[in-house]
Every structure is written in structure tokens, then in C-alpha cells.
Motif scaffolding. Structure first.
Motif, short mmCIF file in Angstrom:
data_model
loop_
_atom_site.label_atom_id
_atom_site.label_comp_id
_atom_site.label_asym_id
_atom_site.label_seq_id
_atom_site.Cartn_x
_atom_site.Cartn_y
_atom_site.Cartn_z
N THR A 2 -35.81 -8.83 -1.17
CA THR A 2 -34.60 -9.04 -0.38
C THR A 2 -34.49 -10.51 -0.03
O THR A 2 -35.48 -11.24 -0.01
N ARG A 4 -33.82 -12.93 2.93
CA ARG A 4 -33.89 -12.93 4.39
C ARG A 4 -32.80 -13.84 4.94
O ARG A 4 -32.77 -15.02 4.60
N ARG A 6 -30.46 -15.00 8.52
CA ARG A 6 -30.16 -14.96 9.94
C ARG A 6 -28.69 -14.63 10.10
O ARG A 6 -27.91 -14.74 9.16
N GLU A 43 -31.90 -8.84 4.10
CA GLU A 43 -32.59 -8.33 5.28
C GLU A 43 -32.27 -9.28 6.42
O GLU A 43 -32.51 -10.49 6.32
N VAL A 45 -32.76 -11.22 9.77
CA VAL A 45 -33.93 -11.71 10.50
C VAL A 45 -33.47 -12.48 11.72
O VAL A 45 -32.34 -12.99 11.77
N ASP A 49 -34.43 -18.55 8.13
CA ASP A 49 -34.41 -17.61 7.02
C ASP A 49 -34.62 -18.32 5.70
O ASP A 49 -35.02 -19.48 5.67
N ASP A 50 -34.30 -17.64 4.62
CA ASP A 50 -34.49 -18.22 3.29
C ASP A 50 -33.58 -19.41 3.03
O ASP A 50 -33.94 -20.32 2.29
N ALA A 89 -32.13 -7.29 13.56
CA ALA A 89 -33.17 -7.79 12.66
C ALA A 89 -33.90 -6.61 12.03
O ALA A 89 -34.16 -5.60 12.69
N GLN A 92 -31.09 -3.84 6.45
CA GLN A 92 -30.73 -4.34 5.13
C GLN A 92 -29.27 -4.05 4.84
O GLN A 92 -28.74 -3.01 5.23
#
Length: 155
Positions: A2, A4, A6, A43, A45, A49-50, A89, A92
Motif C-alpha cells: 500500500t 502510505r 497522510r 493506507e 497514516v 508518509d511516503d 489512520a 485503506q
């Protein structure tokens, strides 16, 4: 896997056309959008994040600021209201075409943009939304991703 994300990045993704803070940030953002276009789920969070990843080595980068955390809360509140269910958080989502149409419609109408107030990208995003989202990178074409239930997909 997934991606991630925010809360406020759910909104940022809607208008991403390939611009960003640094070349590394932009290249990472493009890779993430590519993963989402291939059908990877998101996902949610709390915190960095990513998308934030290339910026996290910088001392005191804004990704950690309370104001950015507040943007996350505001974005999730607005999107949750649009979808008619809470977003927290760990949840998905699949950013498929149907969901993106709903999100982009609300974004263009201004109903999910509380988190955007004061953002340095506000004018650019407003122009992109006003132009019918021409040139955006996130397509949301993947709709049959294994492991993601139809209920989540249909949010």
C-alpha cells in the motif's frame, strides 16, 4: 503493498501535475502516483508518509509541523463528510475512477478544501481544478485490485 498517505495528501494527489518542492520530491511523487495508477491501495497514516519521504532528512522540515498535522485533520474531516463515514489512520482506500470523480468534484466546488487554506500550492491547485484537471497524473483507472473489497472501493 500500500501507499502510505497522510490526510491532506489525499487532496494534493487530485491536482498533482508533476511539480514539487525539489527534483527528488517530484520524482518520488511521480513514482507514488504510478503505483496508485497500477491499482495499489492507500493506507491512511498520521504524520509523514511516503510522499514526505524525500524531505524527512531535512532538519525541521514542515512535514512535522503542527500546522501540517492540522491540515491532515481538516482534510480527513472534509473527505469523511463527503463520503459519509469516518476516516482514520490505518484505513485503506482505493483511489479508483469513481472515487476520484467524487473527490475532484468536491475539490473543484471548494467543499473539501478547508485544509488548503494558507497552502503555498493553493493557486496552482485552484487553476488545475478550474481547468478540468487537465494534465493531472493520477488517473484512478485500476478498479479490480485483489485484496481490496468492493465496499472499500465504493466508499
Amino acid at each position: 503493498m500500500t501507499v502510505r498517505l497522510r490526510g491532506h495528501h489525499l487532496l494534493c494527489l487530485l491536482t498533482f501535475v508533476g511539480k514539487g518542492y525539489t527534483p527528488a520530491f517530484t520524482a518520488n511523487y511521480r513514482r507514488i502516483v504510478g503505483r496508485l495508477n497500477e491499482g495499489e491501495a492507500v493506507e491512511l497514516v498520521g504524520g509523514p508518509d511516503d510522499i514526505c519521504a524525500p524531505m524527512l532528512a531535512e532538519v525541521e522540515h514542515h512535514c512535522f509541523n503542527a500546522g501540517v498535522t492540522e491540515r491532515d485533520v481538516q482534510a480527513l474531516t472534509d473527505v469523511a463528510e463527503l463520503l459519509g463515514r469516518p476516516l482514520t489512520a490505518g484505513m485503506q482506500l482505493l483511489l479508483d475512477a469513481e472515487l476520484l470523480v467524487r473527490l475532484r468534484g468536491a475539490f473543484a466546488a471548494g467543499t473539501t478544501r478547508t485544509a488548503c487554506n494558507g497552502c503555498q500550492w493553493h493557486a496552482l491547485c485552484t487553476d488545475i481544478a478550474g481547468g478540468g484537471y487537465a494534465g493531472v497524473r493520477l488517473r484512478g483507472e485500476a478498479q479490480n485490485t485483489p485484496g481490496i473489497s468492493r465496499a472499500v472501493r465504493a466508499l
